[in-house]
Design a protein around this motif. Sequence first.
Motif, short mmCIF file in Angstrom:
data_model
loop_
_atom_site.label_atom_id
_atom_site.label_comp_id
_atom_site.label_asym_id
_atom_site.label_seq_id
_atom_site.Cartn_x
_atom_site.Cartn_y
_atom_site.Cartn_z
N ASP A 8 0.84 -1.19 0.00
CA ASP A 8 0.00 0.00 0.00
C ASP A 8 0.88 1.25 0.00
O ASP A 8 1.41 1.65 1.03
CB ASP A 8 -0.92 -0.02 1.22
CG ASP A 8 -1.88 1.15 1.24
OD1 ASP A 8 -1.89 1.96 0.28
OD2 ASP A 8 -2.63 1.27 2.21
N THR A 11 0.92 4.27 2.49
CA THR A 11 1.43 4.18 3.85
C THR A 11 2.94 4.38 3.93
O THR A 11 3.50 4.46 5.01
CB THR A 11 1.07 2.83 4.49
OG1 THR A 11 1.79 1.79 3.82
CG2 THR A 11 -0.41 2.57 4.47
N SER A 28 6.86 2.94 7.10
CA SER A 28 5.45 3.18 6.85
C SER A 28 4.73 3.88 8.00
O SER A 28 5.17 3.85 9.15
CB SER A 28 4.74 1.85 6.56
OG SER A 28 4.67 1.07 7.72
N ARG A 29 3.62 4.48 7.64
CA ARG A 29 2.75 5.13 8.63
C ARG A 29 2.04 4.11 9.51
O ARG A 29 1.60 4.44 10.59
CB ARG A 29 1.72 5.99 7.91
CG ARG A 29 2.29 7.22 7.31
CD ARG A 29 1.20 8.12 6.74
NE ARG A 29 1.79 8.85 5.65
CZ ARG A 29 1.35 8.89 4.43
NH1 ARG A 29 0.24 8.27 4.11
NH2 ARG A 29 1.97 9.56 3.50
N ASN A 30 1.93 2.87 9.02
CA ASN A 30 1.22 1.86 9.81
C ASN A 30 2.14 1.12 10.77
O ASN A 30 1.85 0.02 11.20
CB ASN A 30 0.47 0.89 8.90
CG ASN A 30 1.39 0.09 8.00
OD1 ASN A 30 2.60 0.18 8.12
ND2 ASN A 30 0.81 -0.68 7.12
N LYS A 31 3.28 1.75 11.10
CA LYS A 31 4.21 1.29 12.14
C LYS A 31 5.01 0.05 11.75
O LYS A 31 5.49 -0.67 12.60
CB LYS A 31 3.48 1.06 13.47
CG LYS A 31 2.70 2.25 13.96
CD LYS A 31 1.90 1.92 15.19
CE LYS A 31 0.99 3.05 15.56
NZ LYS A 31 0.10 2.70 16.64
N ASN A 32 5.14 -0.19 10.46
CA ASN A 32 5.92 -1.34 9.98
C ASN A 32 7.17 -0.86 9.24
O ASN A 32 7.16 0.18 8.61
CB ASN A 32 5.10 -2.19 9.01
CG ASN A 32 3.94 -2.87 9.68
OD1 ASN A 32 3.96 -3.14 10.86
ND2 ASN A 32 2.90 -3.14 8.92
N LYS A 47 7.31 -5.63 12.59
CA LYS A 47 6.16 -4.99 13.23
C LYS A 47 6.45 -4.75 14.70
O LYS A 47 7.40 -5.28 15.25
CB LYS A 47 4.93 -5.90 13.11
CG LYS A 47 4.53 -6.17 11.69
CD LYS A 47 3.34 -7.09 11.62
CE LYS A 47 2.94 -7.33 10.17
NZ LYS A 47 1.74 -8.13 10.07
N GLU A 52 4.51 5.67 13.94
CA GLU A 52 4.88 5.52 12.53
C GLU A 52 6.38 5.71 12.37
O GLU A 52 7.02 6.38 13.17
CB GLU A 52 4.09 6.48 11.66
CG GLU A 52 4.50 7.93 11.76
CD GLU A 52 3.67 8.80 10.82
OE1 GLU A 52 4.27 9.40 9.94
OE2 GLU A 52 2.45 8.88 11.00
#
Length: 64
Positions: A8, A11, A28-32, A47, A52
Amino acid sequence: MLKEYQYDIETINFASYSNDENYLVACSRNKNLLLWNLKNDELKILKGHQTEINQARFSPDDNY
């Protein structure tokens, strides 16, 4: 050879190649944190970050 990796894109905050261009790291913004081994197409997703991730880089000698 040009390769396409699916993730994605909205992100992704930052992406960088290793100095030897064998790896690609993306934050990424989703903390990954995503780490692609471009030689064998292996993707590791790290993860568990609490916020973020805005940036990541390889060390100059590519050891870290």
